[in-house]
Design a protein around this motif. Structure first.
Motif, PDB file in Angstrom:
ATOM      1  N   GLU A   1     -20.621   7.677  95.576  1.00  0.00           N
ATOM      2  CA  GLU A   1     -19.498   6.785  94.931  1.00  0.00           C
ATOM      3  C   GLU A   1     -18.815   5.999  96.160  1.00  0.00           C
ATOM      4  OE1 GLU A   1     -17.796   9.608  91.206  1.00  0.00           O
ATOM      5  OE2 GLU A   1     -16.909   9.504  93.044  1.00  0.00           O
ATOM      6  N   VAL A   2     -19.180   6.557  97.456  1.00  0.00           N
ATOM      7  CA  VAL A   2     -18.620   5.670  98.647  1.00  0.00           C
ATOM      8  C   VAL A   2     -18.940   4.128  98.671  1.00  0.00           C
ATOM      9  CG1 VAL A   2     -18.645   5.987 101.076  1.00  0.00           C
ATOM     10  CG2 VAL A   2     -18.636   8.023  99.971  1.00  0.00           C
ATOM     11  N   ALA A   3     -20.467   4.094  98.368  1.00  0.00           N
ATOM     12  CA  ALA A   3     -20.891   2.701  98.339  1.00  0.00           C
ATOM     13  C   ALA A   3     -20.019   1.586  97.536  1.00  0.00           C
ATOM     14  CB  ALA A   3     -22.405   2.718  97.922  1.00  0.00           C
ATOM     15  N   ASP A   4     -19.535   2.190  96.588  1.00  0.00           N
ATOM     16  CA  ASP A   4     -18.814   1.313  95.418  1.00  0.00           C
ATOM     17  C   ASP A   4     -17.458   0.649  96.274  1.00  0.00           C
ATOM     18  OD1 ASP A   4     -17.890   0.584  92.772  1.00  0.00           O
ATOM     19  OD2 ASP A   4     -16.023   1.275  93.353  1.00  0.00           O
ATOM     20  N   PHE A   5     -17.264   1.249  97.623  1.00  0.00           N
ATOM     21  CA  PHE A   5     -15.926   0.980  98.319  1.00  0.00           C
ATOM     22  C   PHE A   5     -16.407  -0.610  98.955  1.00  0.00           C
ATOM     23  CE2 PHE A   5     -13.024   1.145 102.033  1.00  0.00           C
ATOM     24  CZ  PHE A   5     -11.949   0.550 101.594  1.00  0.00           C
ATOM     25  N   GLY A   6     -17.676  -0.822  99.135  1.00  0.00           N
ATOM     26  CA  GLY A   6     -18.031  -2.099  99.724  1.00  0.00           C
ATOM     27  C   GLY A   6     -18.220  -3.357  98.739  1.00  0.00           C
ATOM     28  N   GLN A   7     -18.090  -3.105  97.498  1.00  0.00           N
ATOM     29  CA  GLN A   7     -18.159  -3.971  96.419  1.00  0.00           C
ATOM     30  C   GLN A   7     -16.943  -4.828  96.550  1.00  0.00           C
ATOM     31  OE1 GLN A   7     -21.060  -4.658  94.779  1.00  0.00           O
ATOM     32  NE2 GLN A   7     -21.801  -2.852  95.842  1.00  0.00           N
ATOM     33  N   PRO A   8     -17.236  -6.227  95.920  1.00  0.00           N
ATOM     34  CA  PRO A   8     -15.902  -6.985  96.016  1.00  0.00           C
ATOM     35  C   PRO A   8     -14.845  -6.758  95.010  1.00  0.00           C
ATOM     36  CG  PRO A   8     -17.743  -8.208  95.318  1.00  0.00           C
ATOM     37  CD  PRO A   8     -18.127  -6.880  95.719  1.00  0.00           C
ATOM     38  N   THR A   9     -13.687  -6.907  95.362  1.00  0.00           N
ATOM     39  CA  THR A   9     -12.441  -6.546  94.378  1.00  0.00           C
ATOM     40  C   THR A   9     -11.328  -7.580  94.546  1.00  0.00           C
ATOM     41  OG1 THR A   9     -11.119  -5.222  95.790  1.00  0.00           O
ATOM     42  CG2 THR A   9     -12.698  -4.312  94.453  1.00  0.00           C
ATOM     43  N   ALA A  10     -10.356  -7.811  93.792  1.00  0.00           N
ATOM     44  CA  ALA A  10      -9.412  -8.775  93.855  1.00  0.00           C
ATOM     45  C   ALA A  10      -8.229  -8.254  94.583  1.00  0.00           C
ATOM     46  CB  ALA A  10      -8.769  -8.867  92.574  1.00  0.00           C
ATOM     47  N   SER A  11      -8.403  -6.953  95.493  1.00  0.00           N
ATOM     48  CA  SER A  11      -7.410  -6.567  96.125  1.00  0.00           C
ATOM     49  C   SER A  11      -6.886  -7.594  97.426  1.00  0.00           C
ATOM     50  CB  SER A  11      -7.684  -5.208  96.751  1.00  0.00           C
ATOM     51  OG  SER A  11      -8.037  -4.218  95.809  1.00  0.00           O
ATOM     52  N   VAL A  12      -5.829  -7.784  97.647  1.00  0.00           N
ATOM     53  CA  VAL A  12      -5.265  -8.615  99.050  1.00  0.00           C
ATOM     54  C   VAL A  12      -5.764  -7.918 100.392  1.00  0.00           C
ATOM     55  CG1 VAL A  12      -3.361  -9.823  99.997  1.00  0.00           C
ATOM     56  CG2 VAL A  12      -3.602  -9.749  97.470  1.00  0.00           C
ATOM     57  N   THR A  13      -5.329  -6.698 100.383  1.00  0.00           N
ATOM     58  CA  THR A  13      -5.875  -6.088 101.599  1.00  0.00           C
ATOM     59  C   THR A  13      -6.794  -4.775 101.292  1.00  0.00           C
ATOM     60  OG1 THR A  13      -3.970  -4.691 102.017  1.00  0.00           O
ATOM     61  CG2 THR A  13      -3.947  -7.026 102.886  1.00  0.00           C
ATOM     62  N   ARG A  14      -7.512  -4.504 102.186  1.00  0.00           N
ATOM     63  CA  ARG A  14      -8.204  -3.276 102.182  1.00  0.00           C
ATOM     64  C   ARG A  14      -8.375  -2.734 103.460  1.00  0.00           C
ATOM     65  NH1 ARG A  14     -14.552  -3.732  99.842  1.00  0.00           N
ATOM     66  NH2 ARG A  14     -13.111  -3.795  97.733  1.00  0.00           N
ATOM     67  N   TRP A  15      -7.827  -1.134 103.493  1.00  0.00           N
ATOM     68  CA  TRP A  15      -7.848  -0.444 104.677  1.00  0.00           C
ATOM     69  C   TRP A  15      -8.606   0.757 104.646  1.00  0.00           C
ATOM     70  CZ3 TRP A  15      -3.677  -2.108 107.852  1.00  0.00           C
ATOM     71  CH2 TRP A  15      -3.032  -2.953 107.379  1.00  0.00           C
ATOM     72  N   ARG A  16      -8.949   1.150 105.817  1.00  0.00           N
ATOM     73  CA  ARG A  16      -9.620   2.679 106.012  1.00  0.00           C
ATOM     74  C   ARG A  16      -8.925   3.297 106.947  1.00  0.00           C
ATOM     75  NH1 ARG A  16     -15.655   1.305 106.323  1.00  0.00           N
ATOM     76  NH2 ARG A  16     -15.061   0.385 108.138  1.00  0.00           N
TER      77      ARG A  16
END
Length: 252
Positions: A170-185
């Motif tokens: 399921e980790v690979a799904d984090f690389g898919q584009p979304t409508a979120s304004v920011t993405r943090w790790r």
């Protein structure tokens, strides 16, 4: 009579802003209070009325917990109740309190599955009377994230999707584009050293890996305090970062 050219241009700009989800309008922001981070974010902080994503640096429980505490620190600095949606009963309330989010402020919702959880998040964001809405999800599609983003825009409430995975695939799904304004790790680093035996304040590698209308960056920070605030390492705050081989430093 045909419309004046100036009027037509103004209407066209307004339509473009609506299609872009209001990106052209000035939004209220929630600053971190750290210039090194805030200047990387449009407006000088996390945009309210928007969806943001947070994930652990790996698929382990330790980094996942750090991501949840980072989200709790953000939510703690908002005003009003916080809706926190989960699909499993493994949230540790005392840890959230240490990050500034006291139990009396949190409304916990246990959804049967992620589809129901996303529906609860959307309803909470549309309500408009909450300080923040947090949901723990493994997968987040463009369609689902767009619905959450539109709901947040309509109410002005900040939404935080904490990405938690049950399996490595399921980790690979984090690389898919979304409508979120920011993405943090968020990844766990060795804790702050103490002059006596014991465990010091936790440290994180905080990566801003996506920022709409902004730049990516990474920072080494101390974890949230009792007011939900993170801090740069003391040696960095003093302007004299060490140059240990292999250590990643906050982007200037």
């Amino acid at each position: 009579m045909p419309k004046p050219v100036v009027s037509s241009i103004a209407e066209l700009r307004e339509r473009i802003q609506r299609l872009e989800g209001g990106a052209g309008r000035a939004r209220k922001v929630l600053p971190f209070g750290l210039p090194q981070i805030d200047r990387r974010l449009p407006g000088g902080g996390l945009a309210l009325g928007c969806l943001h994503e947070v994930a652990g640096g790996g698929n382990g429980a330790v980094d996942g917990a750090a991501a949840a505490l980072f989200a709790a620190g953000v939510a703690a600095r908002t005003r009003g109740k916080v809706l926190w949606c989960v699909t499993r009963q493994d949230l540790f309330a005392p840890a959230l309190a240490q990050a500034g989010l006291l139990p009396g402020r949190v409304i916990f919702v246990e959804a049967g599955d992620e589809k129901a959880l996303l529906a609860c998040m959307e309803e909470g964001l549309r309500h408009g009377g909450l300080g923040a809405v947090v949901g723990e999800v493994a997968r987040l599609s463009m369609t689902a994230s767009r619905r959450l983003q539109l709901a947040a825009e309509g109410s002005g409430t900040i939404g935080i999707a904490v990405r938690r995975w049950r399996r490595a695939t399921e980790v690979a799904d984090f690389g898919q584009p979304t409508a979120s304004v920011t993405r943090w790790r968020v990844s766990v680093l060795p804790s702050e050293p103490l002059p006596v035996p014991g465990v010091g304040r936790p440290r994180w590698l905080l990566e801003l890996i996506r920022c709409r209308a902004g730049e990516s960056a990474d920072f080494e920070v101390e974890s949230c305090d009792a007011q939900g605030r993170i801090a740069l390492f003391s040696e960095m705050a003093g302007g004299s970062p060490q140059t240990e081989s292999g250590r990643r430093r906050a982007s200037s």
